[in-house]
Structures are given as structure tokens and as C-alpha cells.
Design an enzyme around this catalytic site. Structure first.
Site, PDB file in Angstrom:
ATOM      1  N   SER A 189       0.854  -1.184   0.000  1.00  0.00           N
ATOM      2  CA  SER A 189       0.000   0.000   0.000  1.00  0.00           C
ATOM      3  C   SER A 189       0.891   1.235   0.000  1.00  0.00           C
ATOM      4  O   SER A 189       1.808   1.348   0.824  1.00  0.00           O
ATOM      5  CB  SER A 189      -0.891  -0.006   1.250  1.00  0.00           C
ATOM      6  OG  SER A 189      -1.615   1.191   1.328  1.00  0.00           O
ATOM      7  N   CYS A 315     -10.495   1.178  16.533  1.00  0.00           N
ATOM      8  CA  CYS A 315     -11.545   2.188  16.388  1.00  0.00           C
ATOM      9  C   CYS A 315     -11.708   2.590  14.928  1.00  0.00           C
ATOM     10  O   CYS A 315     -11.893   3.738  14.599  1.00  0.00           O
ATOM     11  CB  CYS A 315     -11.168   3.407  17.228  1.00  0.00           C
ATOM     12  SG  CYS A 315     -12.451   4.638  17.308  1.00  0.00           S
TER      13      CYS A 315
HETATM   14  N1  PLP Z   1      -3.001  -4.483   5.764  1.00  0.00           N
HETATM   15  C1  PLP Z   1      -2.455  -3.900   6.835  1.00  0.00           C
HETATM   16  C2  PLP Z   1      -1.531  -4.700   7.696  1.00  0.00           C
HETATM   17  C3  PLP Z   1      -2.749  -2.571   7.150  1.00  0.00           C
HETATM   18  O1  PLP Z   1      -2.203  -2.020   8.241  1.00  0.00           O
HETATM   19  C4  PLP Z   1      -3.641  -1.860   6.317  1.00  0.00           C
HETATM   20  C5  PLP Z   1      -4.015  -0.469   6.655  1.00  0.00           C
HETATM   21  O2  PLP Z   1      -4.023  -0.061   7.792  1.00  0.00           O
HETATM   22  C6  PLP Z   1      -4.163  -2.500   5.192  1.00  0.00           C
HETATM   23  C7  PLP Z   1      -3.826  -3.800   4.947  1.00  0.00           C
HETATM   24  C8  PLP Z   1      -5.103  -1.777   4.271  1.00  0.00           C
HETATM   25  O3  PLP Z   1      -4.404  -0.928   3.401  1.00  0.00           O
HETATM   26  P1  PLP Z   1      -5.148   0.312   2.715  1.00  0.00           P
HETATM   27  O4  PLP Z   1      -5.338   1.349   3.772  1.00  0.00           O
HETATM   28  O5  PLP Z   1      -4.221   0.754   1.625  1.00  0.00           O
HETATM   29  O6  PLP Z   1      -6.433  -0.200   2.165  1.00  0.00           O
END
Ligand code: PLP
Length: 380
Positions: A189, A315
Site C-alpha cells: 500500500s 476504532c
Molecule cells: N493491511 C495492513 C496490515 C494494514 O495495516 C492496512 C491499513 O491499515 C491494510 C492492509 C489496508 O491498506 P489500505 O489502507 O491501503 O487499504
């Protein structure tokens, strides 16, 4: 007025200046990357340059990178698209994995440090020979605890399973290569590493038959339909290149700040429980519980003092619920309900740590703290 202090990088990292500049330039481009004329070709070139940067960042070929609208979509695409009905996931995965997994997904326990139980994985795979998809994150978003993904992949592959890794939090904070992890699918991401929100990627291994979630045009080699978000993808590419270049030095600096913050917090409160402290962790994350006040009260009091931290991911939709991650690690409801997460990054400074320790130290030493806990505890 005192400067606001941002200590919530695991929620989103501040955009890197070079990323914002490159995105500004990209927004001024007009051109659909699928168009054959010069405008389209220029937009395509920008997208492909970013693809090369993201691929180099995690050590794969550019054609293995599928751009998505973030980590959540990448995780959904991996779990739904890999074509395996049986899912085995760790208890501490992000909701975008837990909720994308099949309703009867098998959940792997973690130990008190938050590390996944690999013997449970081996047992489950040995007991049931159905083709499986195993999903284990590289770093946990709440505690920063790193998982033994390469070992898990070896166990899973020996039983013919595919392996997905959510590397959203690890990317840019610890170096890794997809080949060394040995996983078939890996999620990224952009906004966790100083890129824009709403942009991410799924890395797809050779021989993984991936069915698209979104149907429409043939973009992303027919693995993700929809006109590409050119400016965001450009920003992701720049963020990945910067993270690759600066990551090691930033990681070392951030680890020193995090360690000083934890030592200071423990000095203010010797009974502090620091989650995952005995396990390998991201250098930037501190998650700890002092049961004197509920997490939300601490987060609000710190916000009033100009300091942004988080109550873990408990939250996410405005509703407070106990963290499934901390509960899986054996935290009591009171501990899980009073934990806060402080996460640092590329722009964090010694002065930020001082401000946190000063404000949080005052909170801890407030005579009413225990009483407030007892009142608030009845409504959590
Ligand atoms: N996976 C993890 C471990 C995350 O911390 C997050 C976001 O907090 C995501 C996936 C989701 O990513 P995005 O915010 O780009 O949808």
C-alpha cells in the site's frame, strides 16, 4: 501555539515531498494510458516507470505488479482471486484479510509475543489435503511484530498450498525481497511508505492463476480492470524508490527514537506492558498498555496536547472494540482496552519523542487516572 506532532505512521505516513511534487506534475498530464496517441503513450510511460520502481523495491519483475486502489483491494484480490476455497490465516491479520477470507477460514493462533504458531500451520495442512491458500502478514499493524513468513511458506509449499503475505506495514520499514520470503502473492500500500492514499499493488508470482475482482477493460494484463490512477501510481513509484534508498538509514534512526520512547514510558510507568517486545519487530512501532485510563481517553488527551497517536486499529469505524490482535496475544480486556500505538517514521524527531513523554507522563501521574479508568471501564 506548539507544533502538532504526528506519531501515527502505521495509520498513514506523511506524504514525502518528492512524491507530492511528482504527483503534481502527473496531475497536469492529460492522457489515458490505454490511448494510442502521444498523450496516452506519455501517461503509459509514467505508469510503467512506476511499475519498475515498485518491482525493484520488492525484487520482482515489473509484469508481476498489479496496481490496485490500496492494500485492502490487494488483499481482497489475493484471497478471492487465487481460486483456493480453503483459507488458513493468522489470528492477527488485518481486517481486510480476515473479512476477505472464506467464512470457514481456519485461524492460526499466535503466542504471547504475537508470533504465529507454525506447528499449528503444519498440523492443519497435514490433516486436510485440500488445496489451500495460507495468508500470513509480514508485520503487524498494531504491534509491529514480524512473522516468520519464509518458514511458513516452506511448510505451506511442501503441502501444495499457495501463500499470500500482507506486507503493507513492513514495506519501507524493513527490507525484504519477495523471492527470499518465498510467497506467491504479496500486498503493498503506497500510503504507508510516504505515497498517496488509495493506491497499492498485488505482486503475483508466476504460475498463480489470478481471477480479477473487477471486470471491465483489459488493464493490468486483465487482472484489474479500470483506467489507471496515473498520478497516484506515479506517487507510489517515487515513494517506493525513496523508501528503497532511504529506508535503512531511516529505520536505524527511527529504532533509536522508538527505543527511547519505550524506555521513557517504562520509566514513567514500570508496570507497562509493551506488546511484542520479546519478538522481532518493526523499528518504528511501540504498542503498550497502561491500565490507568482507557485507550480512547489517552488518545483524546494526547490529541489535546497536540500529539497524534492511535488506539491500535480498534476504532476503525468510530466504534470502539477490543483489539483482536492484542486479545490473540493473551491481553486481558482491560489491557486491550487501554493500549495505545505510537508509530514513527521518516519525519519523526527527538523533539517529538520528548513531547510525547512529557504529555503522556503527565497523564500517567494524574491523581484521577485510576478513578477515571474505573468509571470509563463500565461503559467500554
Ligand atoms: N493491511 C495492513 C496490515 C494494514 O495495516 C492496512 C491499513 O491499515 C491494510 C492492509 C489496508 O491498506 P489500505 O489502507 O491501503 O487499504
Amino acid at each position: 501555539m506548539e507544533r502538532a506532532v504526528y506519531m501515527d505512521y502505521n495509520a498513514t505516513a506523511p506524504i514525502r515531498p518528492a512524491v507530492a511534487a511528482a504527483m503534481g506534475r502527473a496531475l497536469e498530464l492529460c492522457g489515458n494510458p490505454s490511448s494510442v496517441h502521444r498523450f496516452g503513450r506519455l501517461a503509459r510511460r509514467r505508469v510503467e516507470e512506476a511499475r519498475e520502481a515498485v518491482a525493484a523495491f520488492v525484487g520482482v519483475r515489473p509484469d508481476q505488479v498489479v496496481f490496485t486502489a490500496g492494500g485492502t483491494e490487494a488483499n481482497n484480490l489475493a484471497l478471492a482471486g487465487a481460486g483456493r476455497d480453503r483459507h488458513i490465516v493468522s489470528a492477527v491479520e488485518h481486517d481486510s484479510v480476515l473479512r476477505a477470507a472464506s467464512p470457514d477460514a481456519e485461524i492460526l493462533p499466535v503466542d504471547a509475543n504475537g508470533v504465529v504458531d507454525l506447528s499449528a500451520l503444519a498440523d492443519r495442512l497435514a490433516r486436510d489435503p485440500r488445496p489451500s491458500l495460507v495468508s500470513i502478514m509480514l508485520a503487524n499493524n498494531e504491534t509491529g511484530v514480524l512473522q516468520p513468513v519464509a518458514e511458513a511458506a516452506e511448510i505451506a509449499h511442501a503441502r501444495g498450498a499457495l501463500v499470500h503475505c500482507d506486507a503493507v506495514q513492513a514495506a519501507g520499514k524493513v527490507p525484504f525481497e519477495v523471492a527470499a520470503l518465498g510467497v506467491d502473492l504479496l500486498s503493498l500500500s503506497a500510503h504507508k511508505l510516504g505515497g498517496p492514499q488509495g493506491c497499492g499493488a498485488l505482486i503475483v508470482g508466476d504460475n498463480v492463476p489470478l481471477a480479477p475482482l473487477l471486470r471491465g477493460g483489459g488493464q493490468e494484463r486483465s487482472r484489474r480492470a479500470g483506467t489507471e490512477n496515473v498520478a497516484a501510481i506515479v506517487g507510489f513509484g517515487v515513494a517506493a524508490a525513496e523508501a528503497a534508498r532511504e529506508g535503512p538509514a531511516e529505520g536505524a534512526a527511527v529504532a533509536r527514537l522508538r527505543d527511547r520512547l519505550e524506555a521513557g514510558a517504562r520509566a514513567a510507568c514500570p508496570e507497562l506492558r509493551i506488546f511484542g517486545i520479546a519478538a522481532p519487530r518493526l523499528p518504528n512501532t511501540a504498542c503498550f498498555a497502561w491500565t490507568g485510563l482507557p485507550s480512547e481517553t489517552q488518545v483524546m488527551a494526547l490529541d489535546l496536547a497536540g500529539i497524534a497517536v492511535s488506539a491500535g486499529s480498534a476504532c476503525s469505524s468510530g466504534k470502539v472494540r477490543a483489539s483482536h490482535v492484542l486479545r490473540a496475544m493473551g491481553a486481558t480486556a482491560e489491557e486491550a482496552g487501554s493500549a495505545i500505538r505510537v508509530s514513527l517514521g521518516w519525519a519523526s524527531t527527538e523533539a517529538d519523542v520528548d513531547r510525547f513523554l512529557d504529555a503522556w507522563g503527565r497523564l500517567v501521574s494524574r491523581p484521577s487516572a485510576g478513578a477515571a479508568r474505573r468509571v470509563a471501564g463500565s461503559i467500554v
